[in-house]
Scaffold this motif. Structure first.
Motif, PDB file in Angstrom:
ATOM      1  N   ASP A  70      78.535 -22.806  61.241  1.00  0.00           N
ATOM      2  CA  ASP A  70      77.179 -22.340  61.539  1.00  0.00           C
ATOM      3  C   ASP A  70      77.179 -20.829  61.723  1.00  0.00           C
ATOM      4  O   ASP A  70      78.204 -20.231  62.038  1.00  0.00           O
TER       5      ASP A  70
ATOM      6  N   ARG B 107      74.319 -20.607  68.514  1.00  0.00           N
ATOM      7  CA  ARG B 107      74.323 -20.901  67.083  1.00  0.00           C
ATOM      8  C   ARG B 107      72.971 -20.494  66.542  1.00  0.00           C
ATOM      9  O   ARG B 107      71.961 -20.536  67.252  1.00  0.00           O
ATOM     10  N   LEU B 108      72.939 -20.116  65.260  1.00  0.00           N
ATOM     11  CA  LEU B 108      71.704 -19.652  64.644  1.00  0.00           C
ATOM     12  C   LEU B 108      71.362 -20.480  63.417  1.00  0.00           C
ATOM     13  O   LEU B 108      72.257 -20.885  62.662  1.00  0.00           O
ATOM     14  N   SER B 109      70.064 -20.670  63.187  1.00  0.00           N
ATOM     15  CA  SER B 109      69.594 -21.327  61.966  1.00  0.00           C
ATOM     16  C   SER B 109      69.559 -20.294  60.842  1.00  0.00           C
ATOM     17  O   SER B 109      69.786 -19.095  61.072  1.00  0.00           O
ATOM     18  N   ALA B 110      69.235 -20.750  59.649  1.00  0.00           N
ATOM     19  CA  ALA B 110      69.194 -19.865  58.483  1.00  0.00           C
ATOM     20  C   ALA B 110      68.188 -18.721  58.652  1.00  0.00           C
ATOM     21  O   ALA B 110      68.386 -17.637  58.118  1.00  0.00           O
ATOM     22  N   ASN B 111      67.119 -18.949  59.425  1.00  0.00           N
ATOM     23  CA  ASN B 111      66.123 -17.891  59.612  1.00  0.00           C
ATOM     24  C   ASN B 111      66.368 -17.057  60.870  1.00  0.00           C
ATOM     25  O   ASN B 111      65.567 -16.215  61.221  1.00  0.00           O
TER      26      ASN B 111
ATOM     27  N   ASP C  35      66.777 -18.267  64.080  1.00  0.00           N
ATOM     28  CA  ASP C  35      66.397 -18.898  65.346  1.00  0.00           C
ATOM     29  C   ASP C  35      67.641 -19.440  66.049  1.00  0.00           C
ATOM     30  O   ASP C  35      68.571 -19.925  65.412  1.00  0.00           O
TER      31      ASP C  35
ATOM     32  N   VAL D   2      69.705 -22.172  67.873  1.00  0.00           N
ATOM     33  CA  VAL D   2      69.736 -23.625  67.777  1.00  0.00           C
ATOM     34  C   VAL D   2      70.458 -24.175  69.001  1.00  0.00           C
ATOM     35  O   VAL D   2      71.571 -23.765  69.310  1.00  0.00           O
TER      36      VAL D   2
ATOM     37  N   ASN E 136      71.868 -27.670  70.527  1.00  0.00           N
ATOM     38  CA  ASN E 136      72.151 -29.018  70.019  1.00  0.00           C
ATOM     39  C   ASN E 136      71.545 -30.095  70.918  1.00  0.00           C
ATOM     40  O   ASN E 136      71.240 -29.855  72.084  1.00  0.00           O
TER      41      ASN E 136
END
Length: 171
Positions: free
Chosen positions: A92, A108-112, A114, A116, A118
């Motif tokens: 990630d 952890r980061l999302s594709a945009n 943000d 994340v 869990n």
């Protein structure tokens, strides 16, 4: 004959938001130690905190390098920084933020971009809050790193438009 595990390469950015001038060479040496290559940072005054310096650069390296970079700078007095590592195959994206008052926060980061959180962490927060909305809100804010973002926001804006230097680890 054993199979060779392919090397997973990623890239990221280190933002030194503010540091006392005396730490500049130590930060450079620490980053060089992790990246195993010469690092040349362009230090400029940090207008959000007069008397401190700022720098930023992009790097390329093995997946997990971001954690090593963040750890190499952890705990120094007066240092504010962020390390961002892009997602790579099987890993990630991640961000480490550090302030003198709050210490280090990992997310952890999302594709945009943000943050994340869990599902197990969310379930734990809900359970621990026992229906108390103030506790629930405070723990969700902590999981999201809200206090770190709030403290770093002025320093981030002061660096807008600054050039980013790319560093590549040669193997």
């Amino acid at each position: 004959m054993s199979a060779v595990t392919p090397r997973i390469v990623t890239r990221g950015v280190v933002f030194i938001h503010s540091t006392p001038t005396a730490l500049c060479p130590h930060i450079t040496w620490a980053l060089e130690g992790v990246l195993d290559t010469r690092v040349s940072l362009d230090w400029v005054p940090q207008p959000a905190q007069p008397g401190t310096m700022r720098a930023e650069f992009s790097w390329t390296g093995d997946a997990g390098t971001g954690a090593y970079l963040a750890s190499a700078m952890r705990g120094w007095d007066g240092l504010r920084y962020e390390v961002v590592e892009e997602a790579s195959r099987g890993c990630d994206a991640a961000r480490w933020t550090h302030t003198p008052e709050l210490g280090i926060h990992h997310s952890r980061l999302s594709a945009n971009g943000d943050v994340v959180v869990n599902e197990d962490r969310i379930r734990s927060i809900v359970e621990e809050s026992s229906g108390n909305m103030a506790v629930l809100t405070a723990e969700l804010d902590r999981a999201l790193g809200s206090a770190w973002d709030a403290e770093l926001e002025d320093f981030r804006h002061a660096g807008e438009g600054a050039p980013v230097k790319w560093l590549h680890k040669v193997s």
